[in-house]
Design a protein around this motif. Structure first.
Motif, PDB file in Angstrom:
ATOM      1  N   ILE A 111       0.847  -1.209   0.000  1.00  0.00           N
ATOM      2  CA  ILE A 111       0.000   0.000   0.000  1.00  0.00           C
ATOM      3  C   ILE A 111       0.877   1.253   0.000  1.00  0.00           C
ATOM      4  CG2 ILE A 111      -1.600   1.358   1.408  1.00  0.00           C
ATOM      5  CD1 ILE A 111      -2.865  -1.346   2.250  1.00  0.00           C
ATOM      6  N   GLY A 112       1.916   1.264   0.814  1.00  0.00           N
ATOM      7  CA  GLY A 112       2.818   2.412   0.858  1.00  0.00           C
ATOM      8  C   GLY A 112       3.536   2.632  -0.455  1.00  0.00           C
ATOM      9  N   ALA A 113       3.999   1.543  -1.072  1.00  0.00           N
ATOM     10  CA  ALA A 113       4.709   1.665  -2.348  1.00  0.00           C
ATOM     11  C   ALA A 113       3.793   2.166  -3.460  1.00  0.00           C
ATOM     12  CB  ALA A 113       5.318   0.325  -2.733  1.00  0.00           C
ATOM     13  N   VAL A 114       2.591   1.631  -3.521  1.00  0.00           N
ATOM     14  CA  VAL A 114       1.638   2.069  -4.548  1.00  0.00           C
ATOM     15  C   VAL A 114       1.258   3.531  -4.328  1.00  0.00           C
ATOM     16  CG1 VAL A 114      -0.720   1.737  -5.415  1.00  0.00           C
ATOM     17  CG2 VAL A 114       0.765  -0.233  -5.051  1.00  0.00           C
ATOM     18  N   SER A 115       1.054   3.901  -3.086  1.00  0.00           N
ATOM     19  CA  SER A 115       0.716   5.288  -2.779  1.00  0.00           C
ATOM     20  C   SER A 115       1.834   6.241  -3.202  1.00  0.00           C
ATOM     21  CB  SER A 115       0.442   5.426  -1.279  1.00  0.00           C
ATOM     22  OG  SER A 115       0.231   6.761  -0.934  1.00  0.00           O
ATOM     23  N   ALA A 116       3.071   5.877  -2.911  1.00  0.00           N
ATOM     24  CA  ALA A 116       4.208   6.718  -3.304  1.00  0.00           C
ATOM     25  C   ALA A 116       4.304   6.818  -4.819  1.00  0.00           C
ATOM     26  CB  ALA A 116       5.500   6.152  -2.720  1.00  0.00           C
ATOM     27  N   MET A 117       4.065   5.706  -5.510  1.00  0.00           N
ATOM     28  CA  MET A 117       4.126   5.703  -6.966  1.00  0.00           C
ATOM     29  C   MET A 117       3.058   6.633  -7.548  1.00  0.00           C
ATOM     30  SD  MET A 117       3.533   2.539  -9.604  1.00  0.00           S
ATOM     31  CE  MET A 117       1.851   2.365  -9.040  1.00  0.00           C
ATOM     32  N   LEU A 118       1.838   6.539  -7.030  1.00  0.00           N
ATOM     33  CA  LEU A 118       0.759   7.393  -7.529  1.00  0.00           C
ATOM     34  C   LEU A 118       1.028   8.862  -7.240  1.00  0.00           C
ATOM     35  CD1 LEU A 118      -2.378   5.250  -6.624  1.00  0.00           C
ATOM     36  CD2 LEU A 118      -1.418   5.676  -8.893  1.00  0.00           C
ATOM     37  N   GLN A 119       1.574   9.161  -6.062  1.00  0.00           N
ATOM     38  CA  GLN A 119       1.905  10.547  -5.742  1.00  0.00           C
ATOM     39  C   GLN A 119       2.947  11.093  -6.716  1.00  0.00           C
ATOM     40  OE1 GLN A 119       3.063  11.015  -1.651  1.00  0.00           O
ATOM     41  NE2 GLN A 119       1.272   9.899  -0.923  1.00  0.00           N
ATOM     42  N   THR A 120       3.923  10.285  -7.052  1.00  0.00           N
ATOM     43  CA  THR A 120       4.964  10.705  -7.991  1.00  0.00           C
ATOM     44  C   THR A 120       4.380  10.982  -9.366  1.00  0.00           C
ATOM     45  OG1 THR A 120       6.586   9.393  -6.784  1.00  0.00           O
ATOM     46  CG2 THR A 120       7.162  10.049  -9.023  1.00  0.00           C
ATOM     47  N   ILE A 121       3.507  10.089  -9.831  1.00  0.00           N
ATOM     48  CA  ILE A 121       2.883  10.272 -11.152  1.00  0.00           C
ATOM     49  C   ILE A 121       2.027  11.525 -11.166  1.00  0.00           C
ATOM     50  CG2 ILE A 121       1.163   9.303 -12.728  1.00  0.00           C
ATOM     51  CD1 ILE A 121       2.244   6.514 -11.886  1.00  0.00           C
ATOM     52  N   ILE A 122       1.236  11.727 -10.117  1.00  0.00           N
ATOM     53  CA  ILE A 122       0.340  12.889 -10.061  1.00  0.00           C
ATOM     54  C   ILE A 122       1.149  14.186  -9.997  1.00  0.00           C
ATOM     55  CG2 ILE A 122      -1.336  14.083  -8.589  1.00  0.00           C
ATOM     56  CD1 ILE A 122      -2.440  11.234  -7.927  1.00  0.00           C
ATOM     57  N   ARG A 123       2.205  14.197  -9.186  1.00  0.00           N
ATOM     58  CA  ARG A 123       3.034  15.406  -9.080  1.00  0.00           C
ATOM     59  C   ARG A 123       3.739  15.701 -10.397  1.00  0.00           C
ATOM     60  NH1 ARG A 123       5.335  13.986  -3.181  1.00  0.00           N
ATOM     61  NH2 ARG A 123       3.543  14.742  -1.998  1.00  0.00           N
ATOM     62  N   ASP A 124       4.192  14.658 -11.078  1.00  0.00           N
ATOM     63  CA  ASP A 124       4.844  14.845 -12.374  1.00  0.00           C
ATOM     64  C   ASP A 124       3.867  15.420 -13.383  1.00  0.00           C
ATOM     65  OD1 ASP A 124       7.056  14.597 -14.186  1.00  0.00           O
ATOM     66  OD2 ASP A 124       5.983  12.900 -15.091  1.00  0.00           O
ATOM     67  N   LYS A 125       2.653  14.906 -13.414  1.00  0.00           N
ATOM     68  CA  LYS A 125       1.625  15.396 -14.335  1.00  0.00           C
ATOM     69  C   LYS A 125       1.267  16.847 -14.013  1.00  0.00           C
ATOM     70  CE  LYS A 125      -1.596  15.245 -17.441  1.00  0.00           C
ATOM     71  NZ  LYS A 125      -1.204  15.803 -18.707  1.00  0.00           N
ATOM     72  N   ALA A 126       1.167  17.154 -12.720  1.00  0.00           N
ATOM     73  CA  ALA A 126       0.851  18.535 -12.328  1.00  0.00           C
ATOM     74  C   ALA A 126       1.971  19.475 -12.752  1.00  0.00           C
ATOM     75  CB  ALA A 126       0.632  18.620 -10.820  1.00  0.00           C
ATOM     76  N   GLY A 127       3.210  19.015 -12.646  1.00  0.00           N
ATOM     77  CA  GLY A 127       4.338  19.837 -13.088  1.00  0.00           C
ATOM     78  C   GLY A 127       4.294  20.097 -14.577  1.00  0.00           C
TER      79      GLY A 127
END
Length: 61
Positions: free
Chosen positions: A37-53
């Motif tokens: 759960i922690g790994a998937v959450s971190a992965m999704l946060q990274t993808i979302i932050r990259d897209k927002a950037g």
């Protein structure tokens, strides 16, 4: 420390403690679940932050 990283660390420590015999064998599933759960959450946060950037960079153009 982010919650995602904390979940991964708790999961890894739980798996290690289970393998060393400190925790009962059934706990390995809970520890593995927390780590996933922690790994998937971190992965999704990274993808979302990259897209927002990317969206912010496009807006500046």
């Amino acid at each position: 420390m982010s919650v995602s990283l904390l979940l991964v660390v708790i999961g890894i420590v739980g798996i290690v403690l289970t393998q060393t015999g400190t925790l009962a064998d059934g706990w390995v599933y809970a520890a593995f679940g927390l780590a996933v759960i922690g790994a998937v959450s971190a992965m999704l946060q990274t993808i979302i932050r990259d897209k927002a950037g990317d969206d912010i960079d496009e807006a500046k153009l």
